[in-house]
Design a protein around this motif. Structure first.
Motif, PDB file in Angstrom:
ATOM      1  N   MET A  26      -5.181   7.695 -12.363  1.00 27.72           N
ATOM      2  CA  MET A  26      -4.371   7.381 -13.546  1.00 27.72           C
ATOM      3  C   MET A  26      -4.642   5.964 -14.036  1.00 27.72           C
ATOM      4  O   MET A  26      -4.726   5.716 -15.237  1.00 27.72           O
ATOM      5  CB  MET A  26      -2.889   7.560 -13.223  1.00 27.72           C
ATOM      6  CG  MET A  26      -2.489   8.982 -12.871  1.00 27.72           C
ATOM      7  SD  MET A  26      -2.444  10.064 -14.314  1.00 27.72           S
ATOM      8  CE  MET A  26      -0.735   9.841 -14.836  1.00 27.72           C
ATOM      9  N   VAL A  27      -4.805   5.023 -13.109  1.00 27.11           N
ATOM     10  CA  VAL A  27      -5.034   3.641 -13.510  1.00 27.11           C
ATOM     11  C   VAL A  27      -6.342   3.507 -14.283  1.00 27.11           C
ATOM     12  O   VAL A  27      -6.437   2.732 -15.242  1.00 27.11           O
ATOM     13  CB  VAL A  27      -5.018   2.701 -12.277  1.00 27.11           C
ATOM     14  CG1 VAL A  27      -6.139   3.037 -11.302  1.00 27.11           C
ATOM     15  CG2 VAL A  27      -5.085   1.245 -12.702  1.00 27.11           C
ATOM     16  N   ALA A  30      -5.852   4.971 -17.845  1.00 29.32           N
ATOM     17  CA  ALA A  30      -5.128   4.023 -18.686  1.00 29.32           C
ATOM     18  C   ALA A  30      -6.033   2.881 -19.126  1.00 29.32           C
ATOM     19  O   ALA A  30      -6.043   2.480 -20.295  1.00 29.32           O
ATOM     20  CB  ALA A  30      -3.917   3.483 -17.931  1.00 29.32           C
ATOM     21  N   SER A  31      -6.820   2.370 -18.187  1.00 28.74           N
ATOM     22  CA  SER A  31      -7.720   1.262 -18.507  1.00 28.74           C
ATOM     23  C   SER A  31      -8.756   1.677 -19.552  1.00 28.74           C
ATOM     24  O   SER A  31      -9.026   0.939 -20.506  1.00 28.74           O
ATOM     25  CB  SER A  31      -8.415   0.790 -17.232  1.00 28.74           C
ATOM     26  OG  SER A  31      -9.349  -0.237 -17.519  1.00 28.74           O
ATOM     27  N   SER A  36      -1.509   0.370 -20.969  1.00 27.59           N
ATOM     28  CA  SER A  36      -1.004   0.095 -19.632  1.00 27.59           C
ATOM     29  C   SER A  36      -0.774   1.394 -18.862  1.00 27.59           C
ATOM     30  O   SER A  36      -0.604   2.462 -19.449  1.00 27.59           O
ATOM     31  CB  SER A  36       0.312  -0.683 -19.711  1.00 27.59           C
ATOM     32  OG  SER A  36       1.339   0.146 -20.238  1.00 27.59           O
ATOM     33  N   ARG A  37      -0.761   1.277 -17.545  1.00 25.79           N
ATOM     34  CA  ARG A  37      -0.473   2.452 -16.731  1.00 25.79           C
ATOM     35  C   ARG A  37       0.949   2.945 -16.996  1.00 25.79           C
ATOM     36  O   ARG A  37       1.200   4.147 -16.968  1.00 25.79           O
ATOM     37  CB  ARG A  37      -0.655   2.122 -15.254  1.00 25.79           C
ATOM     38  CG  ARG A  37      -0.501   3.327 -14.352  1.00 25.79           C
ATOM     39  CD  ARG A  37      -0.972   3.063 -12.945  1.00 25.79           C
ATOM     40  NE  ARG A  37      -0.226   1.983 -12.316  1.00 25.79           N
ATOM     41  CZ  ARG A  37      -0.325   1.653 -11.020  1.00 25.79           C
ATOM     42  NH1 ARG A  37      -1.165   2.319 -10.250  1.00 25.79           N
ATOM     43  NH2 ARG A  37       0.366   0.664 -10.521  1.00 25.79           N
ATOM     44  N   TYR A  41       2.330   6.757 -17.866  1.00 24.80           N
ATOM     45  CA  TYR A  41       3.417   7.477 -17.189  1.00 24.80           C
ATOM     46  C   TYR A  41       4.574   7.766 -18.142  1.00 24.80           C
ATOM     47  O   TYR A  41       5.228   8.809 -18.029  1.00 24.80           O
ATOM     48  CB  TYR A  41       3.888   6.682 -15.971  1.00 24.80           C
ATOM     49  CG  TYR A  41       2.993   6.865 -14.778  1.00 24.80           C
ATOM     50  CD1 TYR A  41       3.039   8.026 -14.016  1.00 24.80           C
ATOM     51  CD2 TYR A  41       2.069   5.886 -14.419  1.00 24.80           C
ATOM     52  CE1 TYR A  41       2.198   8.212 -12.924  1.00 24.80           C
ATOM     53  CE2 TYR A  41       1.228   6.049 -13.325  1.00 24.80           C
ATOM     54  CZ  TYR A  41       1.298   7.220 -12.587  1.00 24.80           C
ATOM     55  OH  TYR A  41       0.461   7.422 -11.508  1.00 24.80           O
TER      56      TYR A  41
END
Length: 205
Positions: A26-27, A30-31, A36-37, A41
């Motif tokens: 997920m990180v 997002a990147s 942002s993470r 979410y």
């Protein structure tokens, strides 16, 4: 300019090109999307929510293509051939569409888990992520119903039950060509057209 939601979904698709779904973080999604993470979410709630949204978007793209084929200025039978051709082409170009239509989810794909209504979030964005995805039978039925609605006005003499079966046969022929491509010189389009021409539905040619 794409929304954060679309950018995140696009980033997830790009990640899947090189990794199995279990390896997509997920990180990193997002990147790659430039958000942002926490935004990720907030939008999808979880990795399962992202998977469901990703799969539903592919289903929507496929159904929009069905609608375009049905809206063409062509004979009804020709439009059904185009629906079947779109089905074959979509399944060949998108592993997610193929999985949606066949129910065969490999380990590389984000097979979405099922959530019960009791677990649905109160947050609107997460409620969108919690919605279910169509199974193969539902997707075929959706195509059949769209085709029937588009064609029954043009063939008023046809029995709606018979016409509905004719419409469903067209998409199932396309699906059969996805699973087992016909080894014929005319290819899948010629095969589909030849079969549809022999079906006992009057006033659809």
């Amino acid at each position: 300019m794409p929304t954060a939601r679309e950018s995140l979904l696009d980033a997830a698709v790009s990640a899947l090109a090189g990794l199995p779904w279990s390896g997509v973080r997920m990180v990193d999604v997002a990147s790659a999307a430039g958000v942002s993470r926490q935004t990720l979410y907030n939008e999808f709630g979880s990795k399962d929510g992202l998977a469901r949204a990703l799969v539903r978007r592919e289903a929507d793209v496929y159904l929009r293509g069905v609608d375009r084929a049905l809206a063409e200025h062509a004979a009804p039978a020709d439009r059904l051939v185009h629906v079947a051709e779109w089905t074959v082409g979509s399944a060949r170009s998108s592993a997610l569409v193929r999985a949606l239509l066949t129910g065969c989810w490999g380990e590389r794909l984000p097979a979405p888990s099922v959530r019960t209504t009791a677990a649905v979030s109160a947050v609107p964005a997460q409620r969108r992520a919690d919605a279910g995805v169509p199974g193969p039978a539902e997707l075929v039925a959706a195509v059949r119903d769209r085709a029937l609605a588009a064609l029954e006005r043009e063939v008023p003499g046809a029995d709606p039950v018979e016409l509905g079966r004719f419409c469903e046969t067209a998409v199932r022929l396309g699906l059969s060509c996805v699973v087992a491509p016909p080894g014929r010189p005319e290819g899948h389009a010629g095969y589909i057209r030849a079969v549809l021409a022999r079906l006992p539905v009057r006033a659809v040619g």
